[in-house]
Design a protein around this motif. Structure first.
Motif, PDB file in Angstrom:
ATOM      1  N   MET A  27       0.811  -1.210   0.000  1.00  0.00           N
ATOM      2  CA  MET A  27       0.000   0.000   0.000  1.00  0.00           C
ATOM      3  C   MET A  27       0.854   1.274   0.000  1.00  0.00           C
ATOM      4  O   MET A  27       0.652   2.166  -0.817  1.00  0.00           O
ATOM      5  CB  MET A  27      -0.926  -0.006   1.219  1.00  0.00           C
ATOM      6  CG  MET A  27      -1.800   1.222   1.354  1.00  0.00           C
ATOM      7  SD  MET A  27      -3.190   1.211   0.206  1.00  0.00           S
ATOM      8  CE  MET A  27      -4.334   0.157   1.105  1.00  0.00           C
TER       9      MET A  27
ATOM     10  N   TYR B 224      -4.161  -1.492   4.864  1.00  0.00           N
ATOM     11  CA  TYR B 224      -4.114  -2.620   3.926  1.00  0.00           C
ATOM     12  C   TYR B 224      -4.533  -3.924   4.604  1.00  0.00           C
ATOM     13  O   TYR B 224      -5.355  -4.677   4.073  1.00  0.00           O
ATOM     14  CB  TYR B 224      -2.700  -2.752   3.366  1.00  0.00           C
ATOM     15  CG  TYR B 224      -2.449  -4.058   2.631  1.00  0.00           C
ATOM     16  CD1 TYR B 224      -3.002  -4.294   1.379  1.00  0.00           C
ATOM     17  CD2 TYR B 224      -1.682  -5.070   3.214  1.00  0.00           C
ATOM     18  CE1 TYR B 224      -2.790  -5.494   0.705  1.00  0.00           C
ATOM     19  CE2 TYR B 224      -1.463  -6.274   2.553  1.00  0.00           C
ATOM     20  CZ  TYR B 224      -2.018  -6.488   1.304  1.00  0.00           C
ATOM     21  OH  TYR B 224      -1.827  -7.677   0.657  1.00  0.00           O
TER      22      TYR B 224
ATOM     23  N   ASN C 245      -8.297  -4.151   5.546  1.00  0.00           N
ATOM     24  CA  ASN C 245      -9.240  -4.183   4.415  1.00  0.00           C
ATOM     25  C   ASN C 245      -8.807  -5.134   3.308  1.00  0.00           C
ATOM     26  O   ASN C 245      -9.307  -5.060   2.187  1.00  0.00           O
ATOM     27  CB  ASN C 245      -9.391  -2.771   3.831  1.00  0.00           C
ATOM     28  CG  ASN C 245      -9.930  -1.774   4.835  1.00  0.00           C
ATOM     29  OD1 ASN C 245     -11.100  -1.810   5.192  1.00  0.00           O
ATOM     30  ND2 ASN C 245      -9.064  -0.900   5.329  1.00  0.00           N
ATOM     31  N   TRP C 246      -7.877  -6.053   3.630  1.00  0.00           N
ATOM     32  CA  TRP C 246      -7.314  -6.919   2.603  1.00  0.00           C
ATOM     33  C   TRP C 246      -8.369  -7.726   1.863  1.00  0.00           C
ATOM     34  O   TRP C 246      -9.340  -8.224   2.442  1.00  0.00           O
ATOM     35  CB  TRP C 246      -6.308  -7.892   3.208  1.00  0.00           C
ATOM     36  CG  TRP C 246      -5.771  -8.834   2.165  1.00  0.00           C
ATOM     37  CD1 TRP C 246      -4.747  -8.609   1.313  1.00  0.00           C
ATOM     38  CD2 TRP C 246      -6.281 -10.134   1.827  1.00  0.00           C
ATOM     39  NE1 TRP C 246      -4.559  -9.668   0.462  1.00  0.00           N
ATOM     40  CE2 TRP C 246      -5.486 -10.628   0.752  1.00  0.00           C
ATOM     41  CE3 TRP C 246      -7.321 -10.923   2.314  1.00  0.00           C
ATOM     42  CZ2 TRP C 246      -5.707 -11.874   0.176  1.00  0.00           C
ATOM     43  CZ3 TRP C 246      -7.546 -12.164   1.741  1.00  0.00           C
ATOM     44  CH2 TRP C 246      -6.740 -12.638   0.686  1.00  0.00           C
TER      45      TRP C 246
ATOM     46  N   MET D  70      -8.107  -6.024  -3.760  1.00  0.00           N
ATOM     47  CA  MET D  70      -7.163  -4.984  -3.355  1.00  0.00           C
ATOM     48  C   MET D  70      -5.752  -5.330  -3.821  1.00  0.00           C
ATOM     49  O   MET D  70      -5.020  -4.463  -4.310  1.00  0.00           O
ATOM     50  CB  MET D  70      -7.179  -4.803  -1.838  1.00  0.00           C
ATOM     51  CG  MET D  70      -6.160  -3.797  -1.333  1.00  0.00           C
ATOM     52  SD  MET D  70      -6.221  -3.535   0.451  1.00  0.00           S
ATOM     53  CE  MET D  70      -7.642  -2.441   0.555  1.00  0.00           C
ATOM     54  N   ASP D  71      -5.359  -6.602  -3.701  1.00  0.00           N
ATOM     55  CA  ASP D  71      -4.036  -7.023  -4.166  1.00  0.00           C
ATOM     56  C   ASP D  71      -3.872  -6.783  -5.663  1.00  0.00           C
ATOM     57  O   ASP D  71      -2.812  -6.331  -6.119  1.00  0.00           O
ATOM     58  CB  ASP D  71      -3.828  -8.515  -3.862  1.00  0.00           C
ATOM     59  CG  ASP D  71      -3.250  -8.742  -2.474  1.00  0.00           C
ATOM     60  OD1 ASP D  71      -3.096  -7.759  -1.725  1.00  0.00           O
ATOM     61  OD2 ASP D  71      -2.962  -9.904  -2.132  1.00  0.00           O
TER      62      ASP D  71
ATOM     63  N   ARG E 295      -5.425  -4.532  -7.480  1.00  0.00           N
ATOM     64  CA  ARG E 295      -5.312  -3.081  -7.722  1.00  0.00           C
ATOM     65  C   ARG E 295      -3.901  -2.578  -7.397  1.00  0.00           C
ATOM     66  O   ARG E 295      -3.331  -1.785  -8.155  1.00  0.00           O
ATOM     67  CB  ARG E 295      -6.357  -2.334  -6.884  1.00  0.00           C
ATOM     68  CG  ARG E 295      -7.788  -2.515  -7.366  1.00  0.00           C
ATOM     69  CD  ARG E 295      -8.720  -1.504  -6.730  1.00  0.00           C
ATOM     70  NE  ARG E 295      -8.804  -1.681  -5.284  1.00  0.00           N
ATOM     71  CZ  ARG E 295      -9.661  -2.510  -4.672  1.00  0.00           C
ATOM     72  NH1 ARG E 295     -10.498  -3.237  -5.406  1.00  0.00           N
ATOM     73  NH2 ARG E 295      -9.687  -2.598  -3.364  1.00  0.00           N
TER      74      ARG E 295
END
Length: 481
Positions: free
Chosen positions: A432, A454, A457-458, A462-463, A465
């Motif tokens: 992040m 990070y 909110n994992w 997200m990974d 992005r």
């Protein structure tokens, strides 16, 4: 981050697939044995039965607990469980043939031989695969380290419950007793597990040692329990609480069994086995591709490093990974050989507030004497080429593609308690704060805040992005100094 246990049939999907393969092999083997000396032709009915056999096996799983406790079962228990499961499937297959009015076409020899062969094949394949699983589960690197909080009179009973299963994915690394050591000298507890006395000693132990989980068996009050669970959760440590007092501050809480002990489990974030498996598979694929790129880069980078600064091409350094585990990180060397010694004299010029070092025009970088940004070391760092060998760390499992950057041992030893939350996930090649303008971030507490955001909110999304944003950052040469 805590890995939630899958439902029973998803948890043992490997055994389920193994059973289906063995039953299919047994069925076809029985057909071949029945028709020895004849032309081998697999009739359409038998082909259909192969498909039906697999469907029936999957259906049976939803109504039985055939795989429950399979890792713990001995050979005699396994042969009984295997025979029971195969018998149910074979009887249902016979009922299917009867209902479709094709029973008279099914060879009794094929049916009976496949029944017996399936039991034998499934039994031996299960036993063989269990040996692999048990070795993997009991390997020290795969076991989580658990701290137990309890009282003297509960130690023997509770440790027996937590160790009830022979094959566990955790080990009890230490036990905490609230009273001070001076008060405990008259009552020495005999155990093979280190005992910690006093709150200060507890916090120092957690700060300096690998602790993945804490099992809180008893506390004097709900307030004390709330205080302790707050401390551990803010460090990213998973908290299991015995069924006594329950605090109000437990995120992502659920009930589960730890050995023979029931507990409420809470963590800063949780992930299913499937999510973490996808993350690991992505890491492996990414690492293989990355190592191919590293091999190509080596052809050009290695001679340039050697010419500019005699010495090894690769730089190896101890770093701290998940919850305090130490490992060696690998990079292409972008600094002179005496960089670590010179760092001590340069600390007064550190532009970072806190437990990281960053300096504009760092004189330790190879070729820096040519001017700001003109050295080969500067080029390697600006293009992030120096990070490429870390794909080997990712392939080994020490790191992940996406995560938090691993601190040095010296930095880790200076961590406050709340800093340790950065280590509650496997460290990453990028993360992040790396894609959030890391060159402009000069406060370590801001790094901790971004890493915490990070972890809390994992998700797989997200990974993805962060991965695409990392590619953009690297191509634009942003953030590396």
């Amino acid at each position: 981050m805590y890995r939630k246990k899958n439902s029973e049939w998803l948890k043992h999907l490997d055994f389920e697939l193994l059973d289906i393969i063995c039953m299919e092999i047994a069925f076809m083997l029985a057909y071949v044995l029945r028709h020895v000396g004849h032309e081998y032709y697999f009739p359409r009915m038998y082909m259909r039965l192969c498909i039906v056999l697999g469907v029936i096996d999957i259906a049976v799983l939803f109504f039985t607990n055939n795989y429950k406790g399979i890792i713990q079962r001995n050979k005699w228990q396994e042969i009984i469980a295997t025979a029971k499961h195969i018998t149910i499937v074979q009887v249902l297959l016979l009922i299917y043939e009867y209902m479709t009015q094709e029973a008279y076409l099914l060879s009794r020899t094929v049916f009976l031989v496949s029944w017996g062969c399936a039991i034998v094949l499934c039994f031996f394949s299960r036993c063989a695969w269990k040996k692999v699983i048990r070795r993997r589960v009991m390997a020290e690197k795969n076991q989580s380290s658990m701290l137990l909080i309890t009282t003297e009179d509960r130690i023997v009973e509770l440790t027996a419950k937590l160790r009830h299963k022979d094959y566990r994915d955790y080990k009890i690394s230490a036990i905490y007793i609230e009273r001070e050591l001076a008060d405990a000298k008259d009552n020495i507890i005999e155990t093979d597990i280190p005992i910690i006395y006093g709150k200060n000693s507890l916090l120092e132990y957690v700060r300096q040692n690998v602790v993945d989980d804490v099992f809180i068996d008893v506390c004097n009050s709900k307030e004390q329990l709330t205080e302790l669970s707050d401390i551990f959760l803010q460090m990213g440590i998973v908290v299991h609480i015995g069924m006594g007092y329950l605090p109000d501050n437990l995120p992502n809480a659920f009930i589960e069994k730890m050995g023979e002990a029931d507990a409420i489990t809470a963590s800063i974030n949780t992930a299913t086995g499937w999510q973490l498996s996808i993350k690991r598979i992505t890491d492996i694929i990414g690492a293989i591709v990355g190592l191919m790129i590293t091999a190509i880069a080596f052809i050009f980078v290695a001679p340039a490093i050697k010419i500019a600064s005699p010495g090894p091409v690769f730089f190896k350094q101890k770093r701290v990974g998940k919850n305090g585990r130490v490992f060696y990180i690998y990079k292409f060397r972008s600094m002179y050989m005496d960089a670590e010694e010179r760092k001590k004299d340069l600390m007064k010029k550190n532009e970072m507030q806190g437990l990281m070092f960053k300096m504009e025009n760092d004189p330790r970088i190879i070729g820096s004497e040519k001017g700001p940004g003109k050295g080969i070391g500067n080029f390697i760092r600006e293009t992030s080429i120096d990070e490429l060998p870390q794909f080997w760390n990712i392939l080994k499992g020490d790191m992940s593609l996406i995560g938090t950057r691993p601190p040095t041992v010296n930095e880790y030893e200076q961590y406050d308690l709340h800093h340790k939350i950065r280590l509650s996930m496997k460290p990453g090649l990028t993360g992040m704060w790396q894609v959030s303008g890391r060159s402009d971030i000069t406060d370590f507490e801001e790094v901790v805040r971004l890493d915490t955001e990070y972890i809390e909110n994992w998700s797989i999304g997200m990974d993805i992005r962060i991965l695409f944003k990392t590619i953009q950052v690297v191509l634009c040469k942003k953030g590396s100094k």
